[in-house]
Design a protein around this motif. Structure first.
Motif, short mmCIF file in Angstrom:
data_model
loop_
_atom_site.label_atom_id
_atom_site.label_comp_id
_atom_site.label_asym_id
_atom_site.label_seq_id
_atom_site.Cartn_x
_atom_site.Cartn_y
_atom_site.Cartn_z
N THR A 1 -11.81 -2.79 -13.82
CA THR A 1 -11.11 -3.41 -13.86
C THR A 1 -10.02 -3.14 -13.43
OG1 THR A 1 -12.18 -5.45 -15.76
CG2 THR A 1 -9.86 -5.55 -14.53
N LYS A 2 -9.40 -3.77 -12.08
CA LYS A 2 -7.83 -2.49 -11.36
C LYS A 2 -7.34 -3.85 -11.31
CE LYS A 2 -9.64 -2.44 -7.20
NZ LYS A 2 -9.95 -1.04 -6.18
N HIS B 1 -13.29 1.41 -4.48
CA HIS B 1 -11.85 1.16 -4.09
C HIS B 1 -11.89 -0.25 -3.34
CE1 HIS B 1 -8.58 4.41 -3.64
NE2 HIS B 1 -10.42 5.30 -4.17
N GLU B 2 -13.36 -0.51 -2.70
CA GLU B 2 -13.35 -2.25 -2.30
C GLU B 2 -13.46 -2.83 -3.45
OE1 GLU B 2 -16.76 -2.12 0.45
OE2 GLU B 2 -15.39 -1.08 2.17
N SER B 3 -13.55 -2.30 -4.15
CA SER B 3 -13.39 -3.78 -5.40
C SER B 3 -12.69 -4.61 -5.90
CB SER B 3 -13.79 -3.05 -6.76
OG SER B 3 -13.13 -2.48 -7.39
N PRO B 4 -12.72 -6.01 -5.55
CA PRO B 4 -11.12 -6.91 -5.89
C PRO B 4 -10.07 -6.73 -6.65
CG PRO B 4 -13.56 -8.29 -6.20
CD PRO B 4 -13.82 -6.85 -6.35
N TRP B 5 -9.53 -6.21 -7.05
CA TRP B 5 -8.03 -6.41 -8.07
C TRP B 5 -8.55 -7.84 -8.37
CZ3 TRP B 5 -5.42 -2.06 -8.41
CH2 TRP B 5 -5.28 -0.92 -7.10
N LYS C 1 0.65 -1.56 0.25
CA LYS C 1 0.02 0.16 0.02
C LYS C 1 0.89 0.75 0.08
CE LYS C 1 -3.40 -1.97 0.29
NZ LYS C 1 -4.65 -2.28 -0.91
N LYS D 1 -17.25 1.19 -3.55
CA LYS D 1 -17.16 0.35 -4.73
C LYS D 1 -15.77 0.83 -5.08
CE LYS D 1 -20.60 -2.40 -6.80
NZ LYS D 1 -22.00 -2.46 -7.23
N VAL E 1 -15.91 -5.97 -12.00
CA VAL E 1 -17.27 -5.22 -11.46
C VAL E 1 -18.14 -4.19 -11.66
CG1 VAL E 1 -17.46 -4.28 -8.99
CG2 VAL E 1 -15.29 -6.17 -9.09
N GLU F 1 -3.24 -4.19 -9.59
CA GLU F 1 -1.93 -4.15 -8.80
C GLU F 1 -0.86 -4.07 -9.10
OE1 GLU F 1 -1.48 -3.69 -4.41
OE2 GLU F 1 -2.69 -4.73 -5.22
N GLU G 1 -10.74 -8.48 -10.91
CA GLU G 1 -12.46 -8.69 -11.06
C GLU G 1 -13.11 -7.68 -11.94
OE1 GLU G 1 -13.92 -11.23 -8.40
OE2 GLU G 1 -11.74 -12.09 -7.71
#
Length: 221
Positions: free
Chosen positions: A134-135, A117-121, A2, A115, A125, A137, A123
């Motif tokens: 789609t994020k 920020h909390e959406s999974p990396w 982070k 939403k 959403v 990392e 995938e």
């Protein structure tokens, strides 16, 4: 890993974050919202809607950061009822506890920020019926996506902090990610950045920037 950040208020009342390691802000201290709206929505998204009217729009963001650019895009997708598939990368995401303190939803009368920020990396959403995020990392140099995009938001940290992200090779990579006629917008208008974009085969336009910023760039494939 982070990012190590702290939040500050900018001149237009919107938050930005300061990267403590690089000692650089994510957005202009003269107005985070005003900057993002001008550089990425007015100069990028709205012209892309006109240029590519018959299909869902594919947008790639270099530097998810505070999520402000994605939030503004999701808001515009909802307002115009235009489908947007949005891919954003970030090598060092903001901690969630600080992201939840950002005041964008309150300021912009939206409800998507948490939403985003909390959406999974990794995938896709559906943030709203018209916006899918789609994020990834990862570092830009290691990004591996098969699709091409109508629009790129290039929102890396300034060249003084990350000079490696403003070189010709990077803009060649960005040109390869763009569809024919696709556009890239960025806040940085330094002469050598323009030159590197042109060397990568992009057509470069200078446009008036937000408050306290004379020029910003739009590059076209």
């Amino acid at each position: 890993m982070k990012a190590d950040v702290r939040l500050i208020l900018t001149a237009d009342g919107s938050h930005t974050a300061v990267n403590q390691v690089l000692d650089k802000t994510y957005h202009s201290i003269h107005g985070a919202y005003q900057e993002s709206q001008r550089v990425y929505i007015e100069l990028g998204l709205l012209p892309a809607f006109e240029k590519f009217p018959a299909q869902p729009l594919s947008v790639f963001e270099m530097g998810f950061g505070t999520g402000l650019n994605a939030l503004l895009t999701a808001r515009e997708a909802q307002a115009t009822q235009r489908m947007i598939n949005y891919t954003a990368i970030d090598a060092y995401p903001m901690p969630l506890d600080q992201a939840r303190q950002l005041n964008y939803d309150e300021l912009l009368d939206t409800s998507y920020l948490v939403k985003l920020h909390e959406s999974p990396w990794g995938e896709p959403v559906a943030v709203n019926p018209f916006f899918t995020l789609t994020k990834l990392e990862t570092r830009l140099q290691k990004v591996n996506v098969e699709e091409q995009f109508h629009l790129i938001y290039y929102d890396a940290f300034a060249p003084t902090a990350q000079p490696e992200l403003w070189k010709t090779e990077i803009f060649q990579q960005m040109a390869n990610l763009l569809l024919p006629g696709g556009m890239l917008t960025t806040y940085c208008s330094k002469s050598y950045v323009q030159r590197n974009m042109r060397t990568a085969g992009l057509t470069v336009e200078k446009h008036p920037g937000p408050p306290h910023k004379r020029d910003i760039l739009r590059a076209i494939k």
